[in-house]
Enzyme design. Sequence first.
Site, PDB file in Angstrom:
ATOM      1  N   SER A  60     -69.892  -7.267  53.162  1.00  0.00           N
ATOM      2  CA  SER A  60     -69.347  -6.247  52.125  1.00  0.00           C
ATOM      3  C   SER A  60     -69.082  -6.890  50.733  1.00  0.00           C
ATOM      4  CB  SER A  60     -68.099  -5.630  52.887  1.00  0.00           C
ATOM      5  OG  SER A  60     -68.705  -5.106  53.910  1.00  0.00           O
TER       6      SER A  60
HETATM    7  N1  SAH Z   1     -68.057  -6.666  58.580  1.00  0.00           N
HETATM    8  C1  SAH Z   1     -69.035  -7.268  58.031  1.00  0.00           C
HETATM    9  C2  SAH Z   1     -70.320  -6.275  57.271  1.00  0.00           C
HETATM   10  C3  SAH Z   1     -71.312  -6.154  58.013  1.00  0.00           C
HETATM   11  S1  SAH Z   1     -72.547  -4.875  57.961  1.00  0.00           S
HETATM   12  C4  SAH Z   1     -69.109  -8.700  57.255  1.00  0.00           C
HETATM   13  O1  SAH Z   1     -68.096  -9.063  56.813  1.00  0.00           O
HETATM   14  O2  SAH Z   1     -69.943  -9.195  57.078  1.00  0.00           O
HETATM   15  C5  SAH Z   1     -72.043  -3.751  59.225  1.00  0.00           C
HETATM   16  C6  SAH Z   1     -72.609  -4.303  60.404  1.00  0.00           C
HETATM   17  O3  SAH Z   1     -72.333  -3.186  61.252  1.00  0.00           O
HETATM   18  C7  SAH Z   1     -74.149  -4.886  60.525  1.00  0.00           C
HETATM   19  O4  SAH Z   1     -74.000  -6.140  60.896  1.00  0.00           O
HETATM   20  C8  SAH Z   1     -74.643  -3.919  61.557  1.00  0.00           C
HETATM   21  O5  SAH Z   1     -75.574  -4.360  62.306  1.00  0.00           O
HETATM   22  C9  SAH Z   1     -73.094  -3.430  62.512  1.00  0.00           C
HETATM   23  N2  SAH Z   1     -73.461  -2.204  63.129  1.00  0.00           N
HETATM   24  C10 SAH Z   1     -73.968  -1.036  62.765  1.00  0.00           C
HETATM   25  N3  SAH Z   1     -73.892   0.126  63.822  1.00  0.00           N
HETATM   26  C11 SAH Z   1     -73.186  -0.784  64.655  1.00  0.00           C
HETATM   27  C12 SAH Z   1     -72.663  -0.308  66.184  1.00  0.00           C
HETATM   28  N4  SAH Z   1     -72.995   0.760  66.618  1.00  0.00           N
HETATM   29  N5  SAH Z   1     -71.812  -1.276  66.868  1.00  0.00           N
HETATM   30  C13 SAH Z   1     -71.762  -2.703  66.426  1.00  0.00           C
HETATM   31  N6  SAH Z   1     -72.329  -2.809  65.118  1.00  0.00           N
HETATM   32  C14 SAH Z   1     -72.710  -2.092  64.517  1.00  0.00           C
END
Ligand code: SAH
Length: 211
Positions: A60
């Site tokens: 993010s």
């Molecule tokens: N907090 C992260 C942002 C990652 S982007 C950071 O600091 O880098 C969002 C993430 O959510 C992705 O890795 C994606 O695989 C995950 N995601 C999406 N749907 C999900 C679900 N149902 N359960 C767990 N993770 C999920």
Amino acid sequence: MTSQRARDRLATKLKEEGIRDQRVIDVIRNTPRHHFIDQALHSRAYENTALPIGHGQTISQPWVVARMTEALLEFGVPQKVLEIGTGSGYQAVVLAQLVPQVYTVERIEELLRQARRRFRQLGLSNIRSRHDDGKLGWPDEAPFDAIILTAAGDAIPHAVLDQLSPTGVLVAPVGSPSNQMLIRMRGDGQGDFIQEELAAVSFVPLLGGIG
Ligand code: SAH
């Protein structure tokens, strides 16, 4: 480009763009964001932008991480925080420097493996992580004082909301890719929630099942 100067510049930018919680700004200034992305992108690590982390996912934007973190901390430091969407692990690492215990769930195993390596390298022992569908939350560890979703769905999954303590705080992006809002929900202790809109944002989708 990964220097203290670049990090200081990012901290100044966050302040200029309305982040007020100095604890959050200090943690972001001191967290090596370049550790969370591919080497080819290191020169951009301290820009205020989201960056790709593989598997179609992104780390993010720092402003968004800062805004979500300060929104979670505004009414007091939550003891136990659940994050849905570990991704690179950056948001979890920011949180782990501000709260006692972080639980984080990721559906893509390879991303989780890399994030765990980063938690170890940074010596953070207060993050527990799990490979699962985050729409289910982490029932065995509920309730949580705070919950943060870092992927956007049309609504907050019921199972996740059920795992928020009665006076807990939840921050999440909600809506479609072209029309998303960062919202905060606060339990009033009587089973109702006070909901606020914090900012327009753009997150990757919250998917079902494990990857
Ligand atoms: N907090 C992260 C942002 C990652 S982007 C950071 O600091 O880098 C969002 C993430 O959510 C992705 O890795 C994606 O695989 C995950 N995601 C999406 N749907 C999900 C679900 N149902 N359960 C767990 N993770 C999920």
